[in-house]
Design a protein around this motif. Structure first.
Motif, PDB file in Angstrom:
ATOM      1  N   ARG A 136      23.298 -40.468  18.991  1.00  0.00           N
ATOM      2  CA  ARG A 136      23.567 -41.556  19.931  1.00  0.00           C
ATOM      3  C   ARG A 136      22.227 -42.082  20.443  1.00  0.00           C
ATOM      4  NH1 ARG A 136      20.544 -40.403  23.678  1.00  0.00           N
ATOM      5  NH2 ARG A 136      20.776 -38.620  25.004  1.00  0.00           N
ATOM      6  N   THR A 166      16.565 -44.536  29.541  1.00  0.00           N
ATOM      7  CA  THR A 166      16.704 -44.305  30.979  1.00  0.00           C
ATOM      8  C   THR A 166      17.298 -45.541  31.664  1.00  0.00           C
ATOM      9  OG1 THR A 166      14.813 -42.822  30.891  1.00  0.00           O
ATOM     10  CG2 THR A 166      15.438 -43.649  33.063  1.00  0.00           C
ATOM     11  N   ASP A 218      13.022 -51.455  21.267  1.00  0.00           N
ATOM     12  CA  ASP A 218      13.328 -50.747  20.016  1.00  0.00           C
ATOM     13  C   ASP A 218      13.692 -51.760  18.935  1.00  0.00           C
ATOM     14  OD1 ASP A 218      13.079 -48.000  20.909  1.00  0.00           O
ATOM     15  OD2 ASP A 218      14.847 -48.406  22.143  1.00  0.00           O
TER      16      ASP A 218
HETATM   17  P1  AMP Z   1      13.555 -42.783  27.629  1.00  0.00           P
HETATM   18  O1  AMP Z   1      12.826 -43.944  28.147  1.00  0.00           O
HETATM   19  O2  AMP Z   1      12.862 -41.494  27.812  1.00  0.00           O
HETATM   20  O3  AMP Z   1      14.867 -42.875  28.186  1.00  0.00           O
HETATM   21  O4  AMP Z   1      13.661 -42.971  26.084  1.00  0.00           O
HETATM   22  C1  AMP Z   1      14.391 -44.014  25.527  1.00  0.00           C
HETATM   23  C2  AMP Z   1      13.920 -44.265  24.138  1.00  0.00           C
HETATM   24  O5  AMP Z   1      14.209 -43.145  23.311  1.00  0.00           O
HETATM   25  C3  AMP Z   1      14.615 -45.418  23.467  1.00  0.00           C
HETATM   26  O6  AMP Z   1      14.078 -46.655  23.856  1.00  0.00           O
HETATM   27  C4  AMP Z   1      14.383 -45.093  21.998  1.00  0.00           C
HETATM   28  O7  AMP Z   1      13.088 -45.493  21.602  1.00  0.00           O
HETATM   29  C5  AMP Z   1      14.424 -43.576  21.973  1.00  0.00           C
HETATM   30  N1  AMP Z   1      15.715 -43.048  21.506  1.00  0.00           N
HETATM   31  C6  AMP Z   1      16.732 -42.550  22.234  1.00  0.00           C
HETATM   32  N2  AMP Z   1      17.727 -42.130  21.435  1.00  0.00           N
HETATM   33  C7  AMP Z   1      17.339 -42.368  20.157  1.00  0.00           C
HETATM   34  C8  AMP Z   1      17.907 -42.136  18.860  1.00  0.00           C
HETATM   35  N3  AMP Z   1      19.096 -41.547  18.706  1.00  0.00           N
HETATM   36  N4  AMP Z   1      17.193 -42.533  17.784  1.00  0.00           N
HETATM   37  C9  AMP Z   1      15.991 -43.105  17.910  1.00  0.00           C
HETATM   38  N5  AMP Z   1      15.388 -43.330  19.092  1.00  0.00           N
HETATM   39  C10 AMP Z   1      16.054 -42.953  20.208  1.00  0.00           C
END
Ligand code: AMP
Ligand code: MCA
Length: 489
Positions: free
Chosen positions: A281, A285, A366
């Motif tokens: 999934r 944040t 992303d």
């Molecule tokens: P955070 O800011 O720590 O919440 O990280 C969020 C980021 O984690 C997203 O913008 C993605 O780049 C990465 N991410 C979260 N889940 C996935 C996933 N299943 N596959 C690839 N990237 C992910």
């Protein structure tokens, strides 16, 4: 969730609470903090953190979970930015001096109700019931430069996201979730603690991730496992020669990975050995959960993060700002999302909040493609200065600033390099300050400096010394040239 008071709710090692006990402990704490404008929570991987979070939600008080390993500089920033009225911590926890100025309330996770107390919902503190847009949590997240920003998460976003993943995963009160994630981020605390509670199911937290802990808890009634790719990689590495682990994973109803991409070889190793697929999934944040592979999806989907969750609208936008309409598995665009799952802005940062949106669409940064059936495949990230290591998002700029604070450092640049275990590892390129022989800092010293100032997970795993950083005509550091140097070295 309060309707089955005798059911197990939370277990951390030997310590456990039923729903009734949780309602009592959290209700008592909620009554004490009701009316506070905002509270900080010393978010150790313990029952106390779960009780403190539920209490804050009951009281309608926004809570700021603090990584208990946060270093001086990062903690000072978070406290100055979020200005909590008090701090919640387990009795006996030693808090850093920076928290000394705040009133402290000890969390009593084992407050037991009088035997005659009526069952039912815990007492809710007097005052107006907080509305769906009221802030529930402020979670700090790294950007490319500068210190972390506080994402303000409204109550409705948490409720919407938990219900959306429940739909995709057929998650019910009969499920017993197992995980060993840290409890100061969305993954571990919101999806991993509030998720089971919202369903009326149970959580078994490992305290800290270990292959043995996963094996033990899944073999003992756990039905679901959550983890970041590094954890699944470690499980995959252990499969050969560990029949108990193979059996435990094979018996689980659902294995879910998130926070970063799970590499194909790890998908394959786990599925080959256990017959189970790992469901990915995709979340963030600021947005909570956006997409997921659904459990009822008949196709195996390694490498895909599935389809938008109920209530989440998702589009891809190309460099020119036009929406990508092709569902061809090839045309790349930035993922933008909107829906009730979104945060309401960065605390005290209206400009950063405005920059993060295109109208009411949130720009995730992303990059992805969409398959013909709508499934999303993430192919990269817009910002090269964001590093995902062990599932943690780490901004190169914040580490560079911390390194530059060290007297032995004249110039610093930070990059991410592929790592089989962590996904990416933080690499620091350092030009030492002019100093006498022997004055050059050691890699260990710089690593410890970053761990002490920021957080241990942000520490460089490698330090490389240079005489000068490669710069372009404008004086900007050419990180790609550093990357090429690494590849050639
Ligand atoms: P955070 O800011 O720590 O919440 O990280 C969020 C980021 O984690 C997203 O913008 C993605 O780049 C990465 N991410 C979260 N889940 C996935 C996933 N299943 N596959 C690839 N990237 C992910
Ligand atoms: C080592 N340590 C040090 C130093 N060297 N401490 C201080 N200074 C040093 N120089 C310590 C560490 O503190 C740690 O202590 C131990 O050594 C090992 O640390 P580390 O190497 O960092 O651990 P690891 O084995 O590499 O950790 C791997 C991990 C971890 C367990 C997978 O990265 C992890 O928990 N990741 C989860 C990230 C996560 O939850 N992300 C969610 C955010 P000790 O062992 O005592 O701790 S993303 C999100 O929320 C969105 C919404 C999403 O999509 O999910």
């Amino acid at each position: 969730m309060w309707t089955s008071p005798g059911r197990p709710a939370l277990r951390f090692g030997e310590r456990a609470l039923t729903y009734r006990q949780l309602a009592d402990a959290a209700g008592a704490l909620a009554a004490r903090i009701g009316g506070a404008p905002r509270v900080a929570l010393w978010a150790t991987p313990t029952l106390e953190t779960a009780v403190g979070t539920v209490a804050a939600l009951l009281a309608g008080v926004p809570v700021v979970p603090l990584n208990p390993k946060t270093g001086e500089r990062e903690l000072a920033h978070i406290l100055a930015d979020s200005a909590p009225a008090l701090v919640l911590a387990a009795a006996g926890d030693e808090l850093p001096a920076a928290l000394g100025a705040l009133e402290r309330i000890d969390i009593n996770a084992t407050a037991t109700a009088a035997a005659t107390a009526p069952t039912g919902p815990p007492p809710v503190p007097a005052g107006p019931e907080p509305g769906p847009t009221a802030p529930a949590m402020i979670v700090y997240t790294s950007g490319t430069t500068g210190p972390p920003k506080g994402a303000v998460l409204p109550r409705r976003a948490i409720a919407a996201s938990l219900d959306a993943v429940a739909d995709a995963w057929e998650w019910t009160g009969d499920d017993v979730l197992v995980h060993g994630l840290p409890l100061f981020h969305v993954h571990g605390l919101i999806i991993g603690v509030l998720g089971p509670l919202r369903r009326g199911g149970a959580l078994r937290h490992l305290g800290r991730f270990s292959v043995d802990g996963v094996t033990r808890e899944l073999a003992d009634g756990g039905t679901m496992l959550f983890g970041v790719p590094t954890m699944y990689h470690r499980l995959a590495e252990a499969l050969d020669g560990d029949p108990a682990l193979v059996k435990a994973l094979a018996g689980a109803r659902l294995l879910v990975s998130g926070s970063a991409a799970l590499p194909l070889p790890d998908h394959t190793r786990i599925t080959t050995a256990t017959g189970r697929r790992v469901v990915e999934r995709y979340g963030m944040t600021e947005t909570l959960m956006n997409t997921s592979v659904r459990v009822d999806d008949p196709r195996p989907r390694p490498g895909s993060v599935g389809v938008p969750l109920p209530g989440v609208e998702l589009r891809l936008v190309d460099d020119a700002g036009a929406e990508v309409t092709a569902y061809d598995g090839e045309t790349i665009g930035e993922i933008q999302v909107r829906g009730t799952n979104l945060f309401s802005g960065y605390l005290n940062r209206p400009e950063a909040t405005a920059a993060a949106f295109d109208g009411d669409w949130f720009r995730t940064g992303d990059m992805a493609v969409r398959e013909a059936d709508g499934a999303v495949r993430i192919v990269g990230r817009k910002a090269t200065d964001l590093i995902k290591s062990g599932g943690y998002k780490i901004g190169a700029g914040e580490i560079e600033n911390a390194l530059l604070d060290h007297p032995g450092v004249r110039e610093a640049a930070v990059t991410g390099e592929p790592d089989p275990d962590l996904g990416e590892r933080v690499v620091a390129w350092v030009v030492p300050a002019d100093a006498g022989p022997g004055a050059r800092p050691t890699p260990e010293e710089l690593t410890a400096h970053v761990a002490r100032q920021l957080s241990p997970h942000k520490r460089p795993r490698e330090v490389r010394f240079l005489d000068a950083l490669p710069r372009n005509d404008m004086g900007k550091i050419m990180k790609r040239a550093l990357g090429a140097r690494a590849a050639g070295s």
